[in-house]
Design a protein around this motif. Structure first.
Motif, PDB file in Angstrom:
ATOM      1  N   GLY A 104     -42.235  -0.456 -47.604  1.00 29.16           N
ATOM      2  CA  GLY A 104     -41.155  -0.008 -48.480  1.00 29.16           C
ATOM      3  C   GLY A 104     -40.244  -1.072 -49.036  1.00 29.16           C
ATOM      4  N   ASN A 105     -40.317  -2.286 -48.576  1.00 30.18           N
ATOM      5  CA  ASN A 105     -39.484  -3.335 -49.155  1.00 30.18           C
ATOM      6  C   ASN A 105     -39.946  -3.649 -50.568  1.00 30.18           C
ATOM      7  OD1 ASN A 105     -37.803  -3.714 -46.940  1.00 30.18           O
ATOM      8  ND2 ASN A 105     -39.201  -5.170 -45.973  1.00 30.18           N
ATOM      9  N   SER A 106     -38.992  -3.838 -51.478  1.00 35.65           N
ATOM     10  CA  SER A 106     -39.295  -4.187 -52.863  1.00 35.65           C
ATOM     11  C   SER A 106     -38.441  -5.376 -53.258  1.00 35.65           C
ATOM     12  CB  SER A 106     -39.017  -3.000 -53.795  1.00 35.65           C
ATOM     13  OG  SER A 106     -39.841  -1.904 -53.476  1.00 35.65           O
ATOM     14  N   LEU A 107     -38.942  -6.549 -52.950  1.00 36.75           N
ATOM     15  CA  LEU A 107     -38.212  -7.798 -53.124  1.00 36.75           C
ATOM     16  C   LEU A 107     -36.849  -7.710 -52.429  1.00 36.75           C
ATOM     17  CD1 LEU A 107     -39.344 -10.312 -54.628  1.00 36.75           C
ATOM     18  CD2 LEU A 107     -37.643  -9.880 -56.378  1.00 36.75           C
ATOM     19  N   SER A 108     -36.876  -7.108 -51.243  1.00 38.50           N
ATOM     20  CA  SER A 108     -35.654  -6.860 -50.481  1.00 38.50           C
ATOM     21  C   SER A 108     -35.275  -8.086 -49.674  1.00 38.50           C
ATOM     22  CB  SER A 108     -35.861  -5.675 -49.528  1.00 38.50           C
ATOM     23  OG  SER A 108     -36.295  -4.533 -50.235  1.00 38.50           O
ATOM     24  N   LYS A 109     -33.983  -8.306 -49.555  1.00 38.49           N
ATOM     25  CA  LYS A 109     -33.496  -9.431 -48.786  1.00 38.49           C
ATOM     26  C   LYS A 109     -33.582  -9.113 -47.299  1.00 38.49           C
ATOM     27  CE  LYS A 109     -30.093 -11.521 -50.546  1.00 38.49           C
ATOM     28  NZ  LYS A 109     -28.733 -11.837 -51.051  1.00 38.49           N
ATOM     29  N   ARG A 110     -34.258  -9.978 -46.546  1.00 37.12           N
ATOM     30  CA  ARG A 110     -34.377  -9.796 -45.100  1.00 37.12           C
ATOM     31  C   ARG A 110     -33.197 -10.461 -44.414  1.00 37.12           C
ATOM     32  NH1 ARG A 110     -39.336  -9.286 -42.490  1.00 37.12           N
ATOM     33  NH2 ARG A 110     -38.028  -9.492 -40.641  1.00 37.12           N
ATOM     34  N   THR A 111     -32.521  -9.717 -43.544  1.00 34.45           N
ATOM     35  CA  THR A 111     -31.362 -10.261 -42.834  1.00 34.45           C
ATOM     36  C   THR A 111     -31.561 -10.303 -41.332  1.00 34.45           C
ATOM     37  OG1 THR A 111     -30.357  -8.058 -42.766  1.00 34.45           O
ATOM     38  CG2 THR A 111     -29.763  -9.473 -44.626  1.00 34.45           C
ATOM     39  N   ASN A 112     -32.579  -9.612 -40.846  1.00 34.09           N
ATOM     40  CA  ASN A 112     -32.841  -9.596 -39.402  1.00 34.09           C
ATOM     41  C   ASN A 112     -34.275 -10.006 -39.148  1.00 34.09           C
ATOM     42  OD1 ASN A 112     -30.260  -8.454 -38.497  1.00 34.09           O
ATOM     43  ND2 ASN A 112     -30.925  -6.620 -39.611  1.00 34.09           N
ATOM     44  N   PHE A 113     -34.452 -10.869 -38.145  1.00 36.66           N
ATOM     45  CA  PHE A 113     -35.783 -11.356 -37.795  1.00 36.66           C
ATOM     46  C   PHE A 113     -36.011 -11.183 -36.309  1.00 36.66           C
ATOM     47  CE2 PHE A 113     -34.484 -13.637 -41.578  1.00 36.66           C
ATOM     48  CZ  PHE A 113     -35.588 -13.486 -42.405  1.00 36.66           C
ATOM     49  N   SER A 114     -37.286 -11.029 -35.963  1.00 33.68           N
ATOM     50  CA  SER A 114     -37.670 -10.935 -34.551  1.00 33.68           C
ATOM     51  C   SER A 114     -38.761 -11.954 -34.273  1.00 33.68           C
ATOM     52  CB  SER A 114     -38.169  -9.520 -34.225  1.00 33.68           C
ATOM     53  OG  SER A 114     -37.181  -8.566 -34.512  1.00 33.68           O
ATOM     54  N   PRO A 115     -38.440 -13.237 -34.411  1.00 32.16           N
ATOM     55  CA  PRO A 115     -39.469 -14.263 -34.223  1.00 32.16           C
ATOM     56  C   PRO A 115     -39.953 -14.332 -32.785  1.00 32.16           C
ATOM     57  CG  PRO A 115     -37.303 -15.259 -34.414  1.00 32.16           C
ATOM     58  CD  PRO A 115     -37.129 -13.802 -34.722  1.00 32.16           C
ATOM     59  N   SER A 116     -41.231 -14.639 -32.646  1.00 26.53           N
ATOM     60  CA  SER A 116     -41.825 -14.766 -31.322  1.00 26.53           C
ATOM     61  C   SER A 116     -41.411 -16.083 -30.687  1.00 26.53           C
ATOM     62  CB  SER A 116     -43.347 -14.706 -31.433  1.00 26.53           C
ATOM     63  OG  SER A 116     -43.942 -14.998 -30.197  1.00 26.53           O
ATOM     64  N   ALA A 117     -41.156 -16.039 -29.389  1.00 30.06           N
ATOM     65  CA  ALA A 117     -40.763 -17.256 -28.673  1.00 30.06           C
ATOM     66  C   ALA A 117     -41.953 -17.977 -28.072  1.00 30.06           C
ATOM     67  CB  ALA A 117     -39.762 -16.907 -27.574  1.00 30.06           C
ATOM     68  N   ASP A 118     -43.159 -17.389 -28.208  1.00 31.27           N
ATOM     69  CA  ASP A 118     -44.319 -18.023 -27.593  1.00 31.27           C
ATOM     70  C   ASP A 118     -45.216 -18.657 -28.659  1.00 31.27           C
ATOM     71  OD1 ASP A 118     -45.789 -16.016 -28.819  1.00 31.27           O
ATOM     72  OD2 ASP A 118     -45.711 -14.724 -27.058  1.00 31.27           O
ATOM     73  N   ARG A 119     -46.396 -19.024 -28.259  1.00 30.43           N
ATOM     74  CA  ARG A 119     -47.278 -19.772 -29.141  1.00 30.43           C
ATOM     75  C   ARG A 119     -47.962 -18.916 -30.194  1.00 30.43           C
ATOM     76  NH1 ARG A 119     -50.363 -24.064 -25.079  1.00 30.43           N
ATOM     77  NH2 ARG A 119     -48.480 -25.170 -24.387  1.00 30.43           N
ATOM     78  N   THR A 120     -47.670 -17.607 -30.217  1.00 33.18           N
ATOM     79  CA  THR A 120     -48.306 -16.763 -31.223  1.00 33.18           C
ATOM     80  C   THR A 120     -47.694 -16.971 -32.608  1.00 33.18           C
ATOM     81  OG1 THR A 120     -46.806 -14.910 -30.784  1.00 33.18           O
ATOM     82  CG2 THR A 120     -48.858 -15.007 -29.516  1.00 33.18           C
ATOM     83  N   ALA A 121     -46.557 -17.645 -32.673  1.00 36.72           N
ATOM     84  CA  ALA A 121     -45.929 -17.903 -33.970  1.00 36.72           C
ATOM     85  C   ALA A 121     -46.813 -18.844 -34.790  1.00 36.72           C
ATOM     86  CB  ALA A 121     -44.544 -18.512 -33.780  1.00 36.72           C
ATOM     87  N   ILE A 122     -46.981 -18.527 -36.063  1.00 36.85           N
ATOM     88  CA  ILE A 122     -47.766 -19.365 -36.973  1.00 36.85           C
ATOM     89  C   ILE A 122     -46.910 -20.545 -37.419  1.00 36.85           C
ATOM     90  CG2 ILE A 122     -48.960 -19.426 -39.185  1.00 36.85           C
ATOM     91  CD1 ILE A 122     -49.484 -16.422 -38.841  1.00 36.85           C
TER      92      ILE A 122
END
Length: 510
Positions: free
Chosen positions: A40-58
């Motif tokens: 549902g996002n349509s060029l929406s500004k993201r203000t909250n993130f849930s980044p992974s703390a382990d090695r799965t992050a790209i």
């Protein structure tokens, strides 16, 4: 519609401090993130993130010092079909659509295309030189464009703050100049080479007198033909090269239009190599060419990177512009965002491609096709990317041949309603943020299923576009120089990251 807000709120501010010598280096990276997603996002500004703390992050590493092609721009096409539809809408809706495409709160299109004479997305067949045998073109007139097409272009000019470039393409010469005396198919008669070159010059001058500068021309839209369906005229690679070398190039130069770019070919990428070979096999042949135009219709998924790389190596420094693309052979799905994220679309080749080419034309996801093609093009030396019609109706027209297609913006003139499809927002991820004069820059990404491209704008901002075609959200770490930003991208989503960096050196106290 959801217009794109211009009051910027910076996200993900990170300061890295490095001590050394007699001062303190403070490096700041400010990141603003926009996302379009199946959820549902349509060029929406993201203000909250849930980044992974382990090695799965790209891991994404951007190398701004590694520069590739200069970007010419992104945009769509002014067609009689689009212009006619706009004139059926209320003034406030026309203004809204022009703002959406060209305004500061919208997609900020910077590179556009239009047709010389009629095309399939015209209301009927017409030419600016209708009088048979008028080799001096004394009756030449752009009057057919005065009611719809030229007013649409002028409206865009009024809205665009930075302006935009126009690439003009003929679908055919007037029938009387051709060996079959028809709008469809056939070849230019040798005795009319001078008249056809004069036609280009008169067109450029006539539009200039309307206050519309033409940045460039292609010699012929789809010179290999289109199955003898709508306006067309055929060339071999040698025939087009000879025409440009001996007639079109010299005529534009003599008439004072030598700065107008001439792009060769203007059809699908699978035949690009042979056209590049003809155009650039000698300095004499190459002297009037400024680059090559290409289309995407050879496949619903294949970018043909080898052909794009070949074109760049054969003619480094020359333009390589994607001049036409659309969801073809489909009637638009009205107010149905989900369809544009589903693998349901088919193209012309799904039904009509030769059996040996069928594998290139499977069903596809419309948003994916756009995102992958633009990213793939940028990563293989393409410097401009132009969509086809800006506006179509719920039938996918008007189109005199009934060759229905999809546009990013669909309108219902009877109800005075506008639908901004997910394709509009997909294109905006590039056109709004990567500006003319930017350079594509180097990058490394640790996992190939996250597609990436990056560019540095003239103002120094870095633009990173991410495309996640998996259904799972993915965490990532963005590294630029000595700074790090951690974020995540939703499943089935496109993100644009706008990165601004500052570097300060402060003396230590004492």
């Amino acid at each position: 519609m959801k217009l794109i807000k211009t009051n910027l709120l910076w996200l993900g501010l990170l300061t890295v401090v490095i001590l050394g010598g007699c001062g303190t280096n403070i490096s700041e990276m400010k990141v603003e993130v926009f996302e379009t997603s199946a959820s549902g996002n349509s060029l929406s500004k993201r203000t909250n993130f849930s980044p992974s703390a382990d090695r799965t992050a790209i891991r994404i590493s951007i190398q701004p010092e590694e520069k590739f092609q200069e970007i010419t721009g992104f945009g769509g096409a002014f067609t009689e079909a689009s212009a006619h539809l706009l004139n059926q809408m209320s003034q406030d809706k026309r203004d809204e659509i022009m703002e959406a495409y060209f305004g500061e709160s919208g997609a900020r299109y910077s590179l556009t295309r239009t047709h010389m004479n009629s095309c399939d997305f015209s209301l009927s067949n017409y030419s600016y030189a209708e009088v048979p045998g008028d080799t001096e073109l004394s009756h030449f007139s752009i009057e057919p464009d005065l009611d719809d097409l030229i007013p649409m272009i002028k409206s865009a000019q009024e809205v665009s703050k930075e302006g935009f470039r126009i690439l003009a393409s003929p679908w055919t010469a007037p029938p009387w100049m051709k060996d079959n005396n028809a709008y469809v198919g056939g070849k230019l008669l040798p005795e009319n080479h001078n008249s056809w070159a004069l036609f280009f010059s008169k067109y450029i001058k006539a539009y200039q007198e309307q206050g519309i500068p033409i940045w460039g021309v292609t010699v012929e839209n789809e010179p290999l033909g289109n199955g003898n369906n709508w306006e067309s005229m055929h060339y071999t690679p040698k025939e087009m090269t000879d025409f440009v070398r001996d007639y079109l190039g010299p005529k534009l130069k003599t008439d004072g239009f030598g700065e107008v770019k001439i792009l060769g070919y203007d059809q699908n990428r699978e035949h690009l190599n042979e056209w590049i070979d003809a155009m650039y096999n000698s300095e004499e042949n190459a002297q009037y060419f400024d680059g090559t135009a290409i289309h995407w219709y050879a496949s619903t998924y294949e970018v043909f990177p080898d052909a794009l790389q070949y074109a760049h190596k054969k003619a480094p420094g020359q333009h390589l512009i994607q001049s036409e693309a659309c969801v073809d052979a489909e009637i638009p799905h009205w107010q149905e965002d989900a369809w544009y994220w589903e693998k349901e679309a088919t193209d012309w080749g799904f039904d009509w491609a030769l059996e040996k080419d069928k594998h290139l034309h499977p069903k596809y996801v419309p948003v994916y096709r756009y995102a992958r093609d633009i990213i793939g093009c940028l990563n293989n030396w393409v410097d401009g990317w132009i969509d086809w019609n800006m506006v179509l109706d719920r039938q996918g027209g008007p189109n005199w041949f009934k060759n229905w297609c999809v546009a990013p913006v669909i309108v219902d003139p009877e109800q005075n309603q506008v639908y901004y499809t997910p394709l509009f927002y997909t294109l905006s991820h590039f056109s709004r943020y990567i500006r003319p004069g930017a350079y594509r820059v180097g990058f490394e990404v640790s996992e190939s299923d996250l597609e990436v491209t990056a560019a540095e704008n003239p103002d120094g901002s870095l633009i990173v576009v991410l495309f996640n075609s998996t259904e799972q959200s993915r965490s990532y770490s963005l590294e630029i120089d000595d700074s790090l930003f951690s974020g995540d991208i939703s499943g089935q989503a496109i993100q644009t990251l706008v990165v601004k960096r500052t570097s300060l050196i402060k003396k230590q106290d004492g």
